[in-house]
Write a protein that holds these residues in place. Structure first.
Motif, PDB file in Angstrom:
ATOM      1  N   ARG A 213       0.856  -1.190   0.000  1.00 25.77           N
ATOM      2  CA  ARG A 213       0.000   0.000   0.000  1.00 25.77           C
ATOM      3  C   ARG A 213       0.888   1.235   0.000  1.00 25.77           C
ATOM      4  O   ARG A 213       1.775   1.366   0.843  1.00 25.77           O
ATOM      5  CB  ARG A 213      -0.903   0.019   1.232  1.00 25.77           C
ATOM      6  N   ASN A 215       0.939   5.138   0.502  1.00 25.45           N
ATOM      7  CA  ASN A 215       0.128   6.184   1.118  1.00 25.45           C
ATOM      8  C   ASN A 215       0.753   7.527   0.774  1.00 25.45           C
ATOM      9  O   ASN A 215       1.940   7.746   1.028  1.00 25.45           O
ATOM     10  CB  ASN A 215       0.119   6.045   2.643  1.00 25.45           C
ATOM     11  N   TYR A 217       0.384  11.527   1.525  1.00 34.15           N
ATOM     12  CA  TYR A 217      -0.248  12.517   2.389  1.00 34.15           C
ATOM     13  C   TYR A 217       0.131  13.911   1.900  1.00 34.15           C
ATOM     14  O   TYR A 217       1.257  14.360   2.130  1.00 34.15           O
ATOM     15  CB  TYR A 217       0.248  12.362   3.831  1.00 34.15           C
ATOM     16  N   LEU A 229      -3.789   9.094   8.712  1.00 32.57           N
ATOM     17  CA  LEU A 229      -4.292   7.706   8.730  1.00 32.57           C
ATOM     18  C   LEU A 229      -4.781   7.419  10.150  1.00 32.57           C
ATOM     19  O   LEU A 229      -4.072   7.689  11.121  1.00 32.57           O
ATOM     20  CB  LEU A 229      -3.156   6.750   8.334  1.00 32.57           C
ATOM     21  N   HIS A 232      -4.616   2.392  14.153  1.00 30.63           N
ATOM     22  CA  HIS A 232      -4.917   0.991  13.844  1.00 30.63           C
ATOM     23  C   HIS A 232      -3.709   0.136  14.194  1.00 30.63           C
ATOM     24  O   HIS A 232      -2.604   0.648  14.375  1.00 30.63           O
ATOM     25  CB  HIS A 232      -5.210   0.826  12.339  1.00 30.63           C
ATOM     26  N   ASP A 234      -1.807  -3.395  12.436  1.00 32.69           N
ATOM     27  CA  ASP A 234      -1.840  -4.050  11.119  1.00 32.69           C
ATOM     28  C   ASP A 234      -2.289  -5.503  11.282  1.00 32.69           C
ATOM     29  O   ASP A 234      -1.930  -6.169  12.249  1.00 32.69           O
ATOM     30  CB  ASP A 234      -0.459  -4.004  10.460  1.00 32.69           C
ATOM     31  N   HIS A 290      -0.806   2.419  15.731  1.00 34.47           N
ATOM     32  CA  HIS A 290      -0.083   3.537  15.128  1.00 34.47           C
ATOM     33  C   HIS A 290      -1.008   4.344  14.233  1.00 34.47           C
ATOM     34  O   HIS A 290      -2.120   3.899  13.917  1.00 34.47           O
ATOM     35  CB  HIS A 290       1.150   3.040  14.361  1.00 34.47           C
ATOM     36  N   ARG A 300       4.091  13.795   2.206  1.00 31.44           N
ATOM     37  CA  ARG A 300       4.756  12.601   2.733  1.00 31.44           C
ATOM     38  C   ARG A 300       4.289  11.384   1.965  1.00 31.44           C
ATOM     39  O   ARG A 300       3.113  11.276   1.619  1.00 31.44           O
ATOM     40  CB  ARG A 300       4.441  12.445   4.217  1.00 31.44           C
ATOM     41  N   SER A 302       4.609   7.071   1.962  1.00 25.37           N
ATOM     42  CA  SER A 302       5.097   5.840   2.589  1.00 25.37           C
ATOM     43  C   SER A 302       4.713   4.672   1.693  1.00 25.37           C
ATOM     44  O   SER A 302       3.659   4.684   1.053  1.00 25.37           O
ATOM     45  CB  SER A 302       4.550   5.670   4.005  1.00 25.37           C
ATOM     46  N   PHE A 306       2.666  -5.540   3.525  1.00 28.39           N
ATOM     47  CA  PHE A 306       2.084  -6.404   4.547  1.00 28.39           C
ATOM     48  C   PHE A 306       2.413  -7.848   4.186  1.00 28.39           C
ATOM     49  O   PHE A 306       2.155  -8.281   3.056  1.00 28.39           O
ATOM     50  CB  PHE A 306       0.569  -6.205   4.612  1.00 28.39           C
TER      51      PHE A 306
HETATM   52  C1  OGA Z   1      -0.275   1.523   7.112  1.00 24.08           C
HETATM   53  C2  OGA Z   1       0.412   2.493   7.984  1.00 24.08           C
HETATM   54  C3  OGA Z   1       1.633   4.548   8.221  1.00 24.08           C
HETATM   55  C4  OGA Z   1       2.328   5.561   7.396  1.00 24.08           C
HETATM   56  O1  OGA Z   1      -0.322   1.765   5.890  1.00 24.08           O
HETATM   57  O2  OGA Z   1      -0.765   0.512   7.650  1.00 24.08           O
HETATM   58  O3  OGA Z   1       0.401   2.312   9.162  1.00 24.08           O
HETATM   59  O4  OGA Z   1       3.215   6.196   7.942  1.00 24.08           O
HETATM   60  N1  OGA Z   1       0.981   3.572   7.426  1.00 24.08           N
HETATM   61  O5  OGA Z   1       1.982   5.737   6.246  1.00 24.08           O
END
Ligand code: OGA
Ligand code: NI
Length: 364
Positions: A213, A215, A217, A229, A232, A234, A290, A300, A302, A306
């Motif tokens: 995934r 992400n 931001y 986010l 949660h 994982d 987290h 940002r 990431s 998983f």
């Molecule tokens: C996730 C996660 C945190 C981040 O994708 O499960 O915790 O810093 N991402 O993007």
């Protein structure tokens, strides 16, 4: 990954946060504004604390006897007390990491209509969009996601693998292969840190499931009101997170009821224990809650992998970790069932793991 939920999902209109950011609104749409108690404190990311543990993989693999022993002990402390660590000297060619970061960024900067060729259907978690949204009144994260099932090939949805950027697929294949090897190596040492045989997880997991995934931001004019986010844990066994170079500090972990930032270290990878390892170790190793916060000026990125067992397997606490002092805290279940439960519920701290707890509602 991403089974289509068997219930109807009405999520209403979801704004694309990159587009919102382009319009530079001073106010943030209501659906992104968090309840008071959930809002981040902007002072949280300024910290003098030493941060999460650091594990040097080259010492684990190539150090002398004493070094190896001391690093395994640090790994044990990291998994038991933090559930998070950063791994240095992980052996992955830096070009592989840089290329992945580049194609992920190149994807996110494409025009919206191009990204929308790979839509994440409501209630599912593969494709471009916002995952874990199940209702019209649910608060939204200040984040755009692009998620893909990678291994085994049967979980792939080839229609969602983009042809633009042109080299995306090839780079993701190479990246995923390297990260998979790293997960196997880490699990070997995690097993050793528990006093177990090195290949115990690999044997148990069969053909492991791997998903990625990305992400993104964008900056947010009111980082004090939104979350990048939601909190949660994982659902994976292990998660590997790569933070984009020059990204703002954004990842935070909950330790002793305080949100602590994870300071990016150049070329290091962030590793965390997922729910599956928490269950397998009967809670000895923790899947820690987290979240991500946003920044007023900086964006940002990431890239998160998983790594989890095959959906087919049954799992529960390993007998070696259950005794009179540590009674069994989780039931046995089918991992595919847990994955389905995970992706069909919104992110809500560690709530999802109630699925497996023998005594729900016990604090953790
Ligand atoms: C996730 C996660 C945190 C981040 O994708 O499960 O915790 O810093 N991402 O993007
Ligand atoms: Ni996470």
């Amino acid at each position: 990954m991403a089974p289509v939920p068997s219930f109807p999902v009405k999520v209403g209109h979801i704004d694309d946060v990159q587009e919102l950011n382009k319009a530079k609104p001073i106010t943030v749409p209501e659906r992104f504004v968090r309840d008071m108690a959930d809002r981040p404190k902007l002072t949280e990311n300024i910290t003098t604390s030493t941060g999460i543990p650091i594990i040097d993989l080259s010492k684990l693999m190539e150090g002398d006897r004493d070094e190896r022993f001391s690093e395994v002990m640090q790994l044990q402390t990291a998994c038991e007390e933090w559930g998070f660590f950063q791994v240095l000297n992980h052996g992955i060619d830096l070009n592989v990491l840089e290329n992945m970061e580049k194609v992920a960024k190149d994807f996110f900067v494409l025009p919206l209509h191009e990204k929308q060729k790979y839509p994440m259907a409501p209630g599912t978690v593969q494709g471009y969009g916002q995952a874990f949204v199940f209702s019209e009144n649910q608060k939204l994260d200040w984040c755009n996601m692009f998620a893909l099932g990678v291994e085994p090939p049967c979980i792939r949805n080839p229609k969602l693998w983009p042809s633009n950027p042109a080299n995306f697929r090839e780079i993701l294949e190479i990246y995923s292969r390297e990260i998979r090897e790293l997960c196997k190596i880490l699990l070997k040492y995690i097993a050793a840190s528990l006093g177990l045989k090195g290949d115990v997880f690999e044997e148990m997991f069969r053909v492991a499931v791997q998903a990625v995934r990305m992400n993104y931001y964008p900056p947010c004019s009111r980082p004090d009101l939104v979350l990048g986010l939601s909190p949660h844990s994982d659902g994976s066994a292990l998660t590997v997170l790569q933070q984009g170079k020059d990204s703002s500090v954004g990842l935070q972990i909950l330790k002793d009821q305080t949100w602590l930032p994870v300071q990016p270290i150049p070329n290091a990878l962030v590793i965390n224990i997922g729910d599956t390892l928490e269950v397998l170790t009967n809670g000895k190793y923790k899947s820690v809650e987290h979240r991500a916060v946003t920044h007023k000026e900086k964006d940002r990125l990431s890239i998160v992998t998983f790594y989890a067992p095959s959906y087919e397997i049954e799992l529960g606490p390993m007998p070696e970790l259950v005794d009179e002092k540590n009674p069994c805290r989780y039931r046995r279940y089918n991992h595919g069932e847990y994955s389905k439960h995970y992706v069909t519920n919104k992110l809500q701290g560690k709530r999802t793991l109630e699925f497996a707890k023998i005594q729900p509602n016990t604090s953790n």
